[in-house]
Enzyme design. Structure first.
Site, PDB file in Angstrom:
ATOM      1  N   ILE A  12       0.821  -1.213   0.000  1.00  0.00           N
ATOM      2  CA  ILE A  12       0.000   0.000   0.000  1.00  0.00           C
ATOM      3  C   ILE A  12       0.851   1.256   0.000  1.00  0.00           C
ATOM      4  O   ILE A  12       0.336   2.359   0.178  1.00  0.00           O
ATOM      5  CB  ILE A  12      -0.962   0.023   1.213  1.00  0.00           C
ATOM      6  CG1 ILE A  12      -0.216  -0.272   2.512  1.00  0.00           C
ATOM      7  CG2 ILE A  12      -2.100  -0.947   0.992  1.00  0.00           C
ATOM      8  CD1 ILE A  12      -1.098  -0.212   3.747  1.00  0.00           C
ATOM      9  N   GLY A  16      11.930   5.236  -0.936  1.00  0.00           N
ATOM     10  CA  GLY A  16      13.290   4.941  -1.340  1.00  0.00           C
ATOM     11  C   GLY A  16      13.961   3.875  -0.498  1.00  0.00           C
ATOM     12  O   GLY A  16      14.912   3.238  -0.948  1.00  0.00           O
ATOM     13  N   MET A  17      13.486   3.679   0.733  1.00  0.00           N
ATOM     14  CA  MET A  17      14.148   2.728   1.618  1.00  0.00           C
ATOM     15  C   MET A  17      13.298   1.506   1.925  1.00  0.00           C
ATOM     16  O   MET A  17      13.659   0.709   2.789  1.00  0.00           O
ATOM     17  CB  MET A  17      14.518   3.429   2.938  1.00  0.00           C
ATOM     18  CG  MET A  17      15.604   4.474   2.785  1.00  0.00           C
ATOM     19  SD  MET A  17      17.210   3.760   2.344  1.00  0.00           S
ATOM     20  CE  MET A  17      17.632   2.922   3.877  1.00  0.00           C
ATOM     21  N   ASP A 133      12.258  13.871  10.603  1.00  0.00           N
ATOM     22  CA  ASP A 133      11.684  13.866   9.256  1.00  0.00           C
ATOM     23  C   ASP A 133      10.196  14.225   9.305  1.00  0.00           C
ATOM     24  O   ASP A 133       9.360  13.576   8.685  1.00  0.00           O
ATOM     25  CB  ASP A 133      11.887  12.508   8.594  1.00  0.00           C
ATOM     26  CG  ASP A 133      11.684  12.552   7.072  1.00  0.00           C
ATOM     27  OD1 ASP A 133      11.781  13.650   6.495  1.00  0.00           O
ATOM     28  OD2 ASP A 133      11.424  11.500   6.474  1.00  0.00           O
TER      29      ASP A 133
END
Length: 741
Positions: A12, A16-17, A133
């Site tokens: 879902i 990038g990680m 973040d």
């Protein structure tokens, strides 16, 4: 199945990680979200072991955070070398999705959600956990309107997984989302909880204004974070109260010591600045003021923008210095007759996820969106303040009949994509109307989807919708001839770059505006003064054509006598030589790679410029893929103008939403003064005159229209081809000052 317990059901979200999966905890019999991390495969065995130990440490810290404003971490583990987190599966939407649909939100909602984030930060910082973040994609809004933060403590692990050495390598950026990173992150200084508060300030700014404090290339945004003050929120949106503006600017202080001392202090100031009104607003609050004309920061990169096309770099020219901050340009191009329809260019479909669950931590764009029929049926709804007994008029939100999913041949995926796309457009227009008119004023209008089709005349559309006053959106495929007063229907195109019919207005920068910007680029950044425009002279030399604008900007122009696709490659160098051109504006179609390859192979060293897809704002995925393939053959150093906002190589489902919001704001402002309970036929003509006189401050720029009905002084973005990708150079919002004769 992870470790014999967590059954992965469906992906879902992805980043990038790693990936986020909807999963089932077979031990407890409940659905959860599982986030899989994929650290760099270049790490050695010992480093991998250290990373896994670090992951366990951060995961335990995150699991220890107990707050209704933090998405709970249930478990963590590692399966075959892949670490994973098990989290609560939250039903809701991320702030990223909210912004994609509404562009910006009511002041009350923005402050309420920011206060919830502060409550989450209070708990985390007290436990010694810094998020690192905070961004719209990491804040979830649940069904009851509560904001929940995801991924606490994970950013630290992710940065370690990416390799701390990245922070000291020249040209590398710290881990995180650049538009929301605090200055100390770029200075490689140790951060604390006030780093999260700076990121919260960026998020709050975007919720209020409709864009982050700084935009552009990553390097340019980094420079602005460290050195520049953002545009004051009230200059972009007049109803932002002074205490709210002061709070936002304090959160965005360059020095952490100048920010609120803690999340608790920030929350106290947020609650003190909360305007009077409902605790939970389901729609934007009533606008109490009209935004003034504004100055615009030219989002250029700093002095690292030396072009790779052989042109000289001048650190004193307007592309690289702070004096590019200036007033919105007032274009002076003379009126022109309606232009003929441009030869068909590529059209692209927005590629949207279809999942109806928003993953924790890595959002998918499709969660919680109400389906809307793709036909012209009565799919809209009255605004929240629809007047009882008063006449309600319709506003059509247009989408092209060529969008995949809009016909009977579409498969289930395409139909779901189409429903999501049209739903997003409707929500954006409704949000702009409610913000501009207030709930009661917006209630006079019903927003409905319509299909732009050249086989549908305005007479036929008005026969189905006699109370419709205007259409807005992707109106390019309407081929209307307003031959009678009854068939007259104003339109605002937020996709096409020119107004193709009487009664039409266009938001994106047209060819004249792009030519004006190209002339400024050539005169300020290069020595080129003679240009061959590789398009038919009949099109180039129109009163509002690109060639006319280049000449007005002080550049000599030659054009082709015919279609560029019919020019044999062997003749291209001779044509350039005959024109004595030191720059070439290459064609926009499939012949562009032919021209660029031949010119470079022949040794031509001058600038090569091209326009982006004229209808790129409302791109669809098939033609976007076709354009990417074409661009793949363009040489490094090619310069492109772009008439829409967005990252050069983005794949955002919300591309064009800011243009749509600004166009809807202009339309709503023009509608505001129309008399109620008047015949629609009369109102449509009155509306056309009102739109010609409108001047409002939008998300991207001041919105007003020239006599040729294109948005006056609309920004033009410049990208340069580098290593197979487009890299944004900046945007032009004012006339360039020549740096050399």
């Amino acid at each position: 199945m992870l470790n014999g317990r967590y059954e992965l059901l469906a992906p879902i979200g992805a980043g990038g990680m790693g990936q986020v999966w909807r999963a089932r905890d077979t031990s407890l019999g409940r659905e959860v979200a599982v986030k899989l991390f994929v650290p760099s495969t270049s790490a050695g065995e010992e480093e991998q072991a250290q990373l896994l130990a670090r992951f366990r440490q951060e995961a335990r810290a995150a699991a220890g955070l107990d707050s209704p404003y933090i998405v709970a971490v249930h478990d963590h583990g590692e399966d075959d070398g892949t670490p994973y987190l098990v989290m609560a599966l939250v039903q809701g939407r991320s702030l990223d999705q909210v912004l994609r649909e509404s562009v910006r939100v009511p002041v009350t909602d923005a402050l309420r959600w920011a206060a919830d984030v502060c409550r989450a930060l209070e708990v985390a910082h007290a436990a010694g956990v810094v998020h690192r973040d905070i961004k719209p994609g990491n804040v979830m809004i649940t069904g009851d309107g509560t904001a929940k933060v995801v991924d606490f403590g994970i950013a630290t692990f992710m940065e370690r997984a990416a390799g701390d050495s990245r922070l000291t390598q020249t040209g590398q950026l710290p881990f995180g989302s650049v538009p929301y990173l605090a200055p100390e992150r770029f200075r490689q200084e140790p951060g604390d909880g006030r780093t999260d508060l700076y990121a919260l300030g960026c998020v709050l700014y975007e919720l209020l204004v409709g864009r982050p404090p700084f935009t552009g290339s990553a390097a340019g945004v980094m420079y602005h974070h460290v050195n520049d003050a953002p545009l004051r929120p009230s200059r972009a949106r007049a109803e932002v109260p002074e205490p709210v503006e002061r709070l936002v600017l304090d959160l965005l202080a360059k020095d952490p010591a100048d920010r609120p001392a803690s999340a608790a202090v920030a929350r106290g100031r947020i609650e003190g600045a909360m305007p009077a009104g409902p605790v939970l607003s389901k729609s934007p609050t009533e606008r109490t003021d009209t935004a003034p004309s504004d100055t615009e920061v030219w989002d250029a990169r700093p002095s690292d923008t030396a072009p790779s096309d052989g042109t000289p770099s001048d650190a004193s020219n307007p592309w690289n210095t702070a004096d590019t901050v200036g007033s919105v340009a007032k274009a002076t191009t003379q009126a022109a007759l309606p232009a003929p329809r441009r030869p068909a260019s590529s059209r692209r479909r927005l590629l949207l996820p279809t999942a109806l669950v928003l993953a924790v931590g890595i959002p998918a764009a499709g969660f919680g969106i109400r389906s809307v029929t793709s036909s012209d049926a009565e799919a809209g709804s009255h605004g929240p303040g629809a007047p009882a007994g008063g006449q309600v008029y319709k506003i059509g939100v247009a989408h092209s009949y060529r969008h995949a999913g809009g016909d009977d041949s579409a498969d289930e995926y395409e139909r779901a994509e189409h429903r999501q796309f049209t739903t997003q457009q409707l929500r954006t227009v409704k949000s702009a109307f409610t913000e501009a008119l207030g709930a009661k004023g917006a209630g006079r209008f019903r927003i409905v989807p319509v299909t732009a089709n050249p086989d549908t005349s305005s007479r036929e559309l008005l026969a189905r919708h006699p109370d419709m006053l205007a259409v807005i959106g992707d109106t390019t495929d309407f081929a209307w001839v307003h031959d009678t007063d009854e068939a007259f229907l104003p339109e605002i195109s937020t996709c096409a770059e020119y107004a193709h019919a009487d009664g039409a207005f266009a938001i994106p920068a047209d060819e004249a505006r792009q030519g004006e910007a190209m002339a400024g680029y050539l005169r300020s950044r290069t020595d080129a003064r003679r240009v061959l425009v590789a398009e038919d002279a009949l099109w180039v030399n129109r009163t509002d054509g690109i060639g006319t604008a280049l000449r007005k900007g002080g550049v000599a122009v030659e054009a082709l006598k015919g279609d560029p696709s019919e020019v044999k490659p062997a003749r291209i160098p001779a044509l350039v030589a005959a024109a004595r051109a030191d720059a070439v504006v290459i064609p926009t179609g499939t012949s562009a790679p032919v021209w660029t390859k031949r010119l470079r192979s022949d040794g031509f060293k001058g600038p090569l410029l091209t326009q982006g897809d004229p209808e790129g704002t409302c791109a669809d995925s098939k033609d976007r893929a076709r354009e990417r393939a074409r661009d793949g053959d363009l040489p490094n150093g090619t310069i492109r103008t772009r008439n829409y906002n967005g990252e050069p190589d983005d794949n955002l489902p919300a591309r064009g939403n800011q243009e749509l919001h600004d166009g809807a704001t202009a339309l709503a402002t023009a509608l505001e003064n129309l008399p109620p309970n008047t015949a629609p036929t009369s109102l449509r003509h009155t509306l056309d005159r009102e739109i010609q006189n409108v001047s409002v401050n939008g998300i991207l720029h001041e919105i007003s229209f020239e006599k040729r009905r294109s948005a006056r002084g609309w920004p033009v973005w410049f990208d340069r081809r580098e290593n197979g990708h487009w890299k944004e150079l900046g945007k032009q919002t004012k006339t360039f000052r020549p740096t050399r004769d």
